[in-house]
Structure formats: C-alpha cells, structure tokens
Scaffold this active site. Sequence first.
Site, PDB file in Angstrom:
ATOM      1  N   ASN A 225       0.907  -0.993   0.084  1.00 19.30           N
ATOM      2  CA  ASN A 225      -0.009   0.111   0.051  1.00 19.30           C
ATOM      3  C   ASN A 225       0.999   0.957  -0.104  1.00 19.30           C
ATOM      4  OD1 ASN A 225      -1.860   2.011   0.276  1.00 19.30           O
ATOM      5  ND2 ASN A 225      -2.417   1.481   2.343  1.00 19.30           N
ATOM      6  N   TRP A 226       1.103   1.776  -1.274  1.00 16.92           N
ATOM      7  CA  TRP A 226       1.999   2.919  -1.357  1.00 16.92           C
ATOM      8  C   TRP A 226       1.480   4.265  -0.612  1.00 16.92           C
ATOM      9  CZ3 TRP A 226       3.954   2.797  -7.089  1.00 16.92           C
ATOM     10  CH2 TRP A 226       5.166   2.015  -7.139  1.00 16.92           C
ATOM     11  N   LYS A 227       0.169   4.155  -0.263  1.00 11.28           N
ATOM     12  CA  LYS A 227      -0.559   5.344   0.234  1.00 11.28           C
ATOM     13  C   LYS A 227      -0.106   6.601  -0.740  1.00 11.28           C
ATOM     14  CE  LYS A 227      -0.071   3.217   4.727  1.00 11.28           C
ATOM     15  NZ  LYS A 227       0.152   3.390   6.135  1.00 11.28           N
TER      16      LYS A 227
ATOM     17  N   HIS B 230      -9.391   1.587   5.045  1.00 12.45           N
ATOM     18  CA  HIS B 230      -8.269   1.731   5.657  1.00 12.45           C
ATOM     19  C   HIS B 230      -8.299   2.695   6.931  1.00 12.45           C
ATOM     20  CE1 HIS B 230      -4.057   2.773   6.827  1.00 12.45           C
ATOM     21  NE2 HIS B 230      -3.535   1.774   5.849  1.00 12.45           N
TER      22      HIS B 230
ATOM     23  N   GLU C 137      -6.436   5.146   7.706  1.00 12.61           N
ATOM     24  CA  GLU C 137      -6.375   6.530   7.643  1.00 12.61           C
ATOM     25  C   GLU C 137      -7.713   7.021   6.742  1.00 12.61           C
ATOM     26  OE1 GLU C 137      -2.475   5.765   5.473  1.00 12.61           O
ATOM     27  OE2 GLU C 137      -1.537   5.214   7.330  1.00 12.61           O
TER      28      GLU C 137
ATOM     29  N   GLU D 105      -5.271  -4.508  10.621  1.00  9.11           N
ATOM     30  CA  GLU D 105      -4.276  -3.463  10.800  1.00  9.11           C
ATOM     31  C   GLU D 105      -4.622  -2.893  11.978  1.00  9.11           C
ATOM     32  OE1 GLU D 105      -2.377  -2.662   6.454  1.00  9.11           O
ATOM     33  OE2 GLU D 105      -3.961  -0.903   7.225  1.00  9.11           O
TER      34      GLU D 105
ATOM     35  N   GLY E 298       2.956   2.709  10.746  1.00 11.72           N
ATOM     36  CA  GLY E 298       3.633   3.792  10.447  1.00 11.72           C
ATOM     37  C   GLY E 298       4.486   4.008  11.786  1.00 11.72           C
TER      38      GLY E 298
ATOM     39  N   SER F 117       3.573  -2.016  10.161  1.00 11.52           N
ATOM     40  CA  SER F 117       5.121  -2.138  10.520  1.00 11.52           C
ATOM     41  C   SER F 117       5.545  -3.486  10.014  1.00 11.52           C
ATOM     42  CB  SER F 117       5.207  -1.727  11.636  1.00 11.52           C
ATOM     43  OG  SER F 117       4.952  -0.255  12.091  1.00 11.52           O
TER      44      SER F 117
ATOM     45  N   GLY G 294       2.964  -1.013   4.134  1.00 11.02           N
ATOM     46  CA  GLY G 294       2.898   0.346   3.780  1.00 11.02           C
ATOM     47  C   GLY G 294       4.528   0.831   3.675  1.00 11.02           C
TER      48      GLY G 294
HETATM   49  P1  13P Z   1       3.200   0.497   7.441  1.00 10.14           P
HETATM   50  O1  13P Z   1       3.826  -0.774   6.815  1.00 10.14           O
HETATM   51  O2  13P Z   1       3.986   1.843   6.975  1.00 10.14           O
HETATM   52  O3  13P Z   1       3.077   0.590   9.126  1.00 10.14           O
HETATM   53  O4  13P Z   1       1.755   0.954   6.880  1.00 10.14           O
HETATM   54  C1  13P Z   1       0.729  -0.220   7.016  1.00 10.14           C
HETATM   55  C2  13P Z   1      -0.495  -0.076   6.308  1.00 10.14           C
HETATM   56  O5  13P Z   1      -1.417   1.040   6.797  1.00 10.14           O
HETATM   57  C3  13P Z   1      -0.800  -0.813   5.137  1.00 10.14           C
HETATM   58  O6  13P Z   1      -2.071  -0.523   4.763  1.00 10.14           O
END
Ligand code: 13P
Length: 257
Positions: free
Chosen positions: A13-15, A99, A101, A171, A177, A217, A238
């Site tokens: 997931n590149w966000k 998600h 976020e 998640e 993150g 993470s 991420g």
């Molecule tokens: P990170 O791997 O950066 O913690 O992000 C996880 C995430 O939100 C994947 O959707």
Amino acid sequence: MNRKYRKTIIAGNWKMHKTPSEAKVFAEQLKSSLPRAKRCSIVLCVPYVDIPVAVKLLKDSRIAVGAQNLHWEEAGPFTGEISAAMLADLDVKYVIIGHSERRNLFFESDLTVNKKVHAALKAGLHPIICVGEDQDQRELGVTLELIAYQIKTALAGVSPEDMRHIVIAYEPIWAIGTGNTATPEQAGQVCSAIRGVLRKLYGARIARSTTIQYGGSMNEKNAADLLAQEDVDGGLIGSASLNPETFLQIIQAANQD
Ligand code: 13P
C-alpha cells in the site's frame, strides 16, 4: 499461512507516495528481480494517477495492481471521486477499503465501507477490507468485539459466493507507521478471531478459504515470524513496500514454508 486452503497475498500500500515516473522505475525493478517461486500472490496498491503506468508495466507479470479507495456510487456529482467501474476499466484487480487513514482522516464510517464493498464486488474487483483497533481500544480490552463489529458491518449483504473475492486485512492502528509491530502472537490471535467471525457468518468452508492479512509495520525483518502464524495469510505493507528490495524480501519470506 495455510496454503492448503487459501491464497497467501503480499500487498503493498503505497499510500500517497510515488509519482508516475517513480512508479515506472519501481515496477521495472520489481519485475526484473521477482523470484521464480510462485507461492504467494503479489499486489501493488498505488495512487490513482500511477495506475495506468503500473498496469502497463506489470501486464505480463504476476503482479496485480490495486487501488486504495473508491466511491460507492456508479457515477454522479461527486467531485474528486473515482468509481469501481473506472478502476475495473483500467484493469485494476484489488481495492483497499476502509483503511484506518480513510476512516480517521476522511471520516469514513462502517456504513460507507459496506457500500464500497458492494460497489467493488459489482465491478468484479477484490476488496481488501481493513479492520483494526487503536491503542485505547486495545488497552480497554475491546479489540475482538470491535473487530467483529467492523467485519459484520463491512460484509452485511455479501453473499457466500462473493466471499471468494474478499480479502480481510487486520491492521492495528497503533502499529501503522509507528515501527511498533504487533507480536506474531497478537497478530495470530486477532486473525484467528476474524476467522471465527467469518465461520459464524458463512460457515467453516468459507472461513477456512478466506485470506486474512496482517498490516502494521510489517517489514523484511519481521515478515517471516508474522507469516508463520497459521491464520496470517499475507501482509498489507506500507513503508516497506516503497523500496523494491525490502518488498522483495517480504515476498521471499512469503514463499518459504
Ligand atoms: P506501515 O507498513 O507503514 O506501518 O503501513 C501499514 C499500512 O497501513 C498498510 O495499509
């Protein structure tokens, strides 16, 4: 993982990272160094504007392209939004829905998550439905109840036949993150509880064959231990998916027994 019953899926997931030019470089690098072993499916969920270049470059590879969101209506006056049909027309196969976020920063509710799941299924996309508790909820001891509620509402009205298109991603918000990964036992316990909820809703066969990922993470160092849990069938990654080398190492971990 339990490859006998269900797919192992490693999804990036590149966000909001990488321009189309950067996506091109990444896709070329990833494609050229993919391992031969095909024991896990690979998905890259990229920003909307990167989709055309990612689809074009990964067309004859075994990496599927995913989106990170969609709108639940088919079309209409929704400035800035993207429909499921638009994604499917670009040959997108997966879409992340709900998600944390999106839930926290863009006020998405369990109800809109459910509408989006239906819209994605109607267009032939595979929804990756995200659920997870925050730090306070974990400390209060309500994680399993919360997750059961999130799963039940996300899947309301989803038929048993459509369940084979669904992927669930656990998640925990406190692990996203932050570098604070859930321990393999914590991840395994919640993923197993999710399978228990699916069993109650759809029966043992469907529960057994649904892919449940862990995200938060996950990286090249902890992936193997997390994936060693029976009910952790892959990862939604991420930061570690932004670098082709670390992403490849996670794919390698998912290819092991
Ligand atoms: P990170 O791997 O950066 O913690 O992000 C996880 C995430 O939100 C994947 O959707």
